[in-house]
Design an enzyme around this catalytic site. Structure first.
Site, PDB file in Angstrom:
ATOM      1  N   CYS A 179       2.328  20.467 131.968  1.00 16.00           N
ATOM      2  CA  CYS A 179       3.093  19.308 131.533  1.00 16.00           C
ATOM      3  C   CYS A 179       4.296  19.726 130.699  1.00 16.00           C
ATOM      4  O   CYS A 179       4.267  20.751 130.019  1.00 16.00           O
ATOM      5  CB  CYS A 179       2.222  18.402 130.690  1.00 16.00           C
ATOM      6  SG  CYS A 179       0.722  17.898 131.514  1.00 16.00           S
ATOM      7  N   ARG A 238       7.708  24.776 135.526  1.00 17.79           N
ATOM      8  CA  ARG A 238       6.382  24.924 134.913  1.00 17.79           C
ATOM      9  C   ARG A 238       5.277  24.397 135.819  1.00 17.79           C
ATOM     10  O   ARG A 238       4.105  24.701 135.602  1.00 17.79           O
ATOM     11  CB  ARG A 238       6.350  24.149 133.589  1.00 17.79           C
ATOM     12  CG  ARG A 238       7.273  24.729 132.530  1.00 17.79           C
ATOM     13  CD  ARG A 238       7.438  23.762 131.392  1.00 17.79           C
ATOM     14  NE  ARG A 238       6.196  23.546 130.683  1.00 17.79           N
ATOM     15  CZ  ARG A 238       5.876  24.114 129.529  1.00 17.79           C
ATOM     16  NH1 ARG A 238       6.714  24.956 128.965  1.00 17.79           N
ATOM     17  NH2 ARG A 238       4.737  23.861 128.931  1.00 17.79           N
ATOM     18  N   TRP A 278       1.057  17.474 134.847  1.00 18.57           N
ATOM     19  CA  TRP A 278       0.203  18.288 135.718  1.00 18.57           C
ATOM     20  C   TRP A 278      -1.198  17.752 135.476  1.00 18.57           C
ATOM     21  O   TRP A 278      -1.757  17.915 134.394  1.00 18.57           O
ATOM     22  CB  TRP A 278       0.327  19.748 135.309  1.00 18.57           C
ATOM     23  CG  TRP A 278      -0.338  20.724 136.227  1.00 18.57           C
ATOM     24  CD1 TRP A 278       0.170  21.249 137.381  1.00 18.57           C
ATOM     25  CD2 TRP A 278      -1.626  21.332 136.045  1.00 18.57           C
ATOM     26  NE1 TRP A 278      -0.724  22.127 137.929  1.00 18.57           N
ATOM     27  CE2 TRP A 278      -1.832  22.208 137.138  1.00 18.57           C
ATOM     28  CE3 TRP A 278      -2.619  21.227 135.073  1.00 18.57           C
ATOM     29  CZ2 TRP A 278      -2.986  22.967 137.281  1.00 18.57           C
ATOM     30  CZ3 TRP A 278      -3.773  21.981 135.221  1.00 18.57           C
ATOM     31  CH2 TRP A 278      -3.947  22.829 136.315  1.00 18.57           C
ATOM     32  N   ASN A 307       1.336  16.314 125.973  1.00 22.68           N
ATOM     33  CA  ASN A 307       0.852  17.547 126.613  1.00 22.68           C
ATOM     34  C   ASN A 307      -0.421  17.958 125.893  1.00 22.68           C
ATOM     35  O   ASN A 307      -0.474  17.879 124.664  1.00 22.68           O
ATOM     36  CB  ASN A 307       1.861  18.691 126.438  1.00 22.68           C
ATOM     37  CG  ASN A 307       3.106  18.497 127.255  1.00 22.68           C
ATOM     38  OD1 ASN A 307       3.200  17.571 128.054  1.00 22.68           O
ATOM     39  ND2 ASN A 307       4.084  19.374 127.036  1.00 22.68           N
ATOM     40  N   GLY A 308      -1.404  18.435 126.641  1.00 21.72           N
ATOM     41  CA  GLY A 308      -2.647  18.887 126.012  1.00 21.72           C
ATOM     42  C   GLY A 308      -3.815  18.059 126.493  1.00 21.72           C
ATOM     43  O   GLY A 308      -3.721  17.337 127.491  1.00 21.72           O
ATOM     44  N   GLU A 345      -3.032  42.523 141.732  1.00 20.58           N
ATOM     45  CA  GLU A 345      -1.772  41.814 141.555  1.00 20.58           C
ATOM     46  C   GLU A 345      -1.160  41.423 142.912  1.00 20.58           C
ATOM     47  O   GLU A 345      -0.665  40.305 143.089  1.00 20.58           O
ATOM     48  CB  GLU A 345      -0.811  42.692 140.737  1.00 20.58           C
ATOM     49  CG  GLU A 345       0.568  42.140 140.502  1.00 20.58           C
ATOM     50  CD  GLU A 345       0.591  40.779 139.826  1.00 20.58           C
ATOM     51  OE1 GLU A 345      -0.456  40.288 139.380  1.00 20.58           O
ATOM     52  OE2 GLU A 345       1.682  40.178 139.778  1.00 20.58           O
ATOM     53  N   LYS A 393      -0.492  37.564 144.175  1.00 21.64           N
ATOM     54  CA  LYS A 393       0.836  37.091 144.613  1.00 21.64           C
ATOM     55  C   LYS A 393       0.746  36.445 145.991  1.00 21.64           C
ATOM     56  O   LYS A 393       1.327  35.402 146.241  1.00 21.64           O
ATOM     57  CB  LYS A 393       1.849  38.248 144.685  1.00 21.64           C
ATOM     58  CG  LYS A 393       2.313  38.840 143.385  1.00 21.64           C
ATOM     59  CD  LYS A 393       3.311  38.004 142.632  1.00 21.64           C
ATOM     60  CE  LYS A 393       2.641  37.146 141.622  1.00 21.64           C
ATOM     61  NZ  LYS A 393       2.284  37.763 140.354  1.00 21.64           N
ATOM     62  N   GLU A 396      -1.022  32.997 145.779  1.00 24.15           N
ATOM     63  CA  GLU A 396      -0.331  31.880 145.124  1.00 24.15           C
ATOM     64  C   GLU A 396       0.966  31.479 145.818  1.00 24.15           C
ATOM     65  O   GLU A 396       1.348  30.317 145.755  1.00 24.15           O
ATOM     66  CB  GLU A 396      -0.138  32.127 143.622  1.00 24.15           C
ATOM     67  CG  GLU A 396       0.730  33.280 143.241  1.00 24.15           C
ATOM     68  CD  GLU A 396       0.829  33.456 141.716  1.00 24.15           C
ATOM     69  OE1 GLU A 396       0.468  32.550 140.961  1.00 24.15           O
ATOM     70  OE2 GLU A 396       1.291  34.529 141.295  1.00 24.15           O
ATOM     71  N   HIS A 439     -19.926  49.100 149.830  1.00 24.45           N
ATOM     72  CA  HIS A 439     -21.088  48.466 149.198  1.00 24.45           C
ATOM     73  C   HIS A 439     -21.223  46.997 149.587  1.00 24.45           C
ATOM     74  O   HIS A 439     -21.920  46.246 148.919  1.00 24.45           O
ATOM     75  CB  HIS A 439     -21.008  48.616 147.675  1.00 24.45           C
ATOM     76  CG  HIS A 439     -21.074  50.051 147.235  1.00 24.45           C
ATOM     77  ND1 HIS A 439     -22.215  50.812 147.343  1.00 24.45           N
ATOM     78  CD2 HIS A 439     -20.117  50.876 146.745  1.00 24.45           C
ATOM     79  CE1 HIS A 439     -21.969  52.040 146.915  1.00 24.45           C
ATOM     80  NE2 HIS A 439     -20.695  52.107 146.549  1.00 24.45           N
ATOM     81  N   LYS A 472       3.488  27.146 135.631  1.00 26.27           N
ATOM     82  CA  LYS A 472       4.016  28.405 135.108  1.00 26.27           C
ATOM     83  C   LYS A 472       3.297  28.820 133.829  1.00 26.27           C
ATOM     84  O   LYS A 472       2.920  29.965 133.672  1.00 26.27           O
ATOM     85  CB  LYS A 472       5.518  28.270 134.853  1.00 26.27           C
ATOM     86  CG  LYS A 472       6.173  29.537 134.324  1.00 26.27           C
ATOM     87  CD  LYS A 472       6.124  30.668 135.322  1.00 26.27           C
ATOM     88  CE  LYS A 472       6.788  31.934 134.821  1.00 26.27           C
ATOM     89  NZ  LYS A 472       6.393  33.098 135.640  1.00 26.27           N
TER      90      LYS A 472
END
Ligand code: AGP
Length: 608
Positions: free
Chosen positions: A2, A27, A73, A99-100, A481, A485, A488, A504, A603
């Protein structure tokens, strides 16, 4: 996540609010809204989807010189117009953006419903605006304070009152807010990006601060009613540069910026004359360094992957027992923290709630923790108090790229500095430092002549059912990593494993439809990883091999070979990560994904 913006001044508020919201789009969000003051009531417009949908819905003559805006969000309640912020009270005379997360919202909601309040959304936020309304008797700051005293959870809020044109009340607890002063106007935002184009004079609110903002500036008080003042800080030039330039996407721009971002991160920190390194932000003398018993490196997502490389460097270069851990796990497992332990909190945004929680846990237990952060003045940087800025410059794309390599570089510099005190002589230290200083130009050369085989790899992974990424040691961190990438940005299902773990269990998934990307720099683990390549190829897998330039054997066993410049083991992630960043970017493009705004992602993840 948010975002909040606010404006109070002489100009019409909505164009400025929309501009601020556009700057916060990176974001991640799923709906947006604005509220302005129109004589004796608040006027609210909200829309699901992008800010452009909201802009299209706002009447050209929407009045108001005071306003607040929000990108949401979704956490509590679906992605609907009713759940979008700002929310108004029942009289439509107060509007609030938040926000929160309000943790005790269910109890508060039940009490308000008993008082006859009819809720219009499913959000946790709506309780706040009704509480402010309930306590409002003429003093807006007092009403906000009384409402917040009942609340458990995190918040950054902005509130406007029809009875007080020219005023915004803002408050913070765990969710960042920054106030900026222009000429006869003031700005509020949850992120300095949103206001850097208008003003550089800013104040960051601290937890439990309440700000009364008008066009002349602000007065601050604490939640307990006491007065407080905060230092005005000046935002650096780079904060206004959030454009894409000639690039089609922020992600590509940021990948290509790595030679400069890495050089900035290393500048003045590696000291060839002494074979050591200087990190002013750590402020530790050699005696303290000599006494460190253990190093813990904490982060989430990409920052965790950088932490893995950092911990490996601390242990193998400086011979200090070290571990990396995901912040959200660390903070709740009641970790043992010794007096001579040292922790690093790694975060691009400096706002990740889980990492901030881990920082506080270390501090509660009396431990020392230093930030490895990109965003100057962010919550983690400020809570740690000391640390290292990685100086990547603004990273706008949701997928972290240049911040990853700068985080790795900053942690390598810290490891070099500790190693020079504990294990390395001047010549060995200088050799490591010289190699590190040569990395930015090697990165630049590789990016300029990106091998065409990256596109062959794109073709392979975008057609595969499922992709494996394999590596050992620090190359396992790179594999993690690379897989993150690709997930996402391209939404391609994939998984990363330490190469030797394949036999294994996971090897059962391999067939001729399974592309496998293997990171195999020419280090001590090379031959072992080549054996894993043989094992997966024997089961029909097609293999992309990222290897050191000149390693002809690695090139030969590859179906698709991607050479990168040679580097010693600890430095290799700075080079082997590059083709994986581009693999994700180009796969996302090939599959028609929204590269800079991938679905469901934010973000900076400011909620748990
Ligand atoms: C990276 O591409 C991701 N978007 C994500 O994993 C990110 O690294 C993570 O959320 C941590 O963020 P931070 O570095 O801002 O703390």
């Amino acid at each position: 996540m948010c975002g909040i913006v606010g404006y109070v001044g002489e100009k019409r508020a909505t164009p400025l609010l929309l501009d601020g919201l556009r700057r916060l789009e990176y974001r991640g969000y799923d709906s947006a809204g604005v509220a302005t003051l129109d004589q004796d009531r608040v006027q609210v417009v909200r829309r699901v989807g992008f800010v452009q949908n909201l802009a299209a819905a706002i009447p050209a003559d929407m009045p108001g010189h005071t306003g607040i805006g929000h990108t949401r969000w979704a956490t509590h309640g679906g992605v609907t117009e009713q759940n979008a912020h700002p929310h108004a009270d029942s009289t439509n005379r107060i509007a609030l953006a938040h926000n929160g997360i309000i943790e005790n919202h269910a109890v508060l909601r039940a009490r308000l419903e008993d008082d006859g309040i009819v809720f219009r959304s499913e959000t946790d936020t709506e309780v706040l605006v009704h509480l402010v309304s309930k306590f409002y008797t003429g003093d807006p700051v007092d009403a906000v304070r009384k409402a917040l005293l009942l609340v458990q959870g995190t918040y950054g809020i902005a509130v406007i009152f029809a009875a007080h044109p020219g005023l915004i009340v803002a408050a913070r607890n765990g969710s960042p807010l920054v106030v900026g002063k222009g000429d006869g106007e003031s700005f509020l935002a949850s992120d300095p990006h949103a206001l850097a184009a208008y003003t550089r004079q800013v104040v960051y609110l601290e937890d439990r601060d309440i700000a009364r903002i008008d066009q002349e500036g602000w007065t601050l008080s604490r939640l307990d009613g006491s007065d407080v003042s905060r230092v005005v800080e000046v935002l650096g030039e780079e904060w206004a540069d959030d454009g894409r330039g000639d690039y089609s996407h922020h992600m590509l721009k940021e990948i290509r910026e790595q030679p400069e971002s890495l050089a900035r991160c290393l500048r003045g920190r590696v000291v060839p004359e002494s074979g050591g390194a200087r990190l002013g932000g750590l402020d530790m003398d050699p005696r303290e360094i000599a006494h460190i018993q253990r190093v813990g490196v904490l982060g989430c997502g990409t920052s965790f992957h950088a932490s893995l490389v950092g911990a490996a460097a601390m242990e193998s270069l400086a011979r200090i027992p070290a571990f990396a851990e995901i912040s959200s796990e660390f903070r709740y497992r009641n970790p043992v923290i010794g007096r001579d332990d040292m922790f690093f909190a790694v975060s691009q945004s400096g706002e990740t709630a889980d990492t901030l929680g881990a920082v506080r846990e270390v501090q509660v237990k009396g431990g020392r923790i230093f930030g490895v952060v990109n965003v100057v003045g962010s919550s983690i940087a400020r809570t740690c108090g000391k640390g290292v800025y990685v100086h990547s410059g603004p990273e706008i794309a949701v997928a972290s790229t240049k911040a990853f390599t700068s985080q790795v570089a900053a942690l390598l510099v810290a490891a070099l500095s500790f190693a020079r005190t504990r294990t390395l002589g001047p010549h060995e230290g200088k050799a490591f430092g010289d190699e590190l200083l040569a990395v930015p130009s090697a990165v630049g050369e590789w990016l300029e002549s990106e091998p065409p085989s990256v596109m062959d790899a794109v073709e392979l992974v975008t057609k595969g059912r499922f992709v494996f990424f394999l590596g050992r040691g620090v190359s396992h961190a790179v594999a993690l990593e690379g897989a993150l990438k690709l997930k996402e940005i391209a939404y391609v299902p994939c998984m990363a494993y330490p190469a030797a773990e394949m036999k294994h269990g996971p090897i059962a998934l391999i067939d001729h439809n399974t592309p496998v990307v293997v990171i195999v720099p020419d280090d001590v683990m090379r031959d072992k990883t080549l054996s894993t390549i043989a094992e997966v190829k024997a089961r029909g897998a097609r293999v992309v091999v990222v290897h050191s330039a000149g390693d002809m054997h690695a090139a030969r066993v590859a179906d698709i070979s991607i050479p990168v410049p040679r580097a010693s083991t600890l430095l290799s992630p700075l080079l082997t990560a590059l083709p994986l960043q581009l693999l994700a970017y180009r796969s996302g493009l090939a599959l028609g994904r929204d590269i800079d705004r991938p679905r469901n992602l934010a973000k900076s993840v400011t909620v748990e």
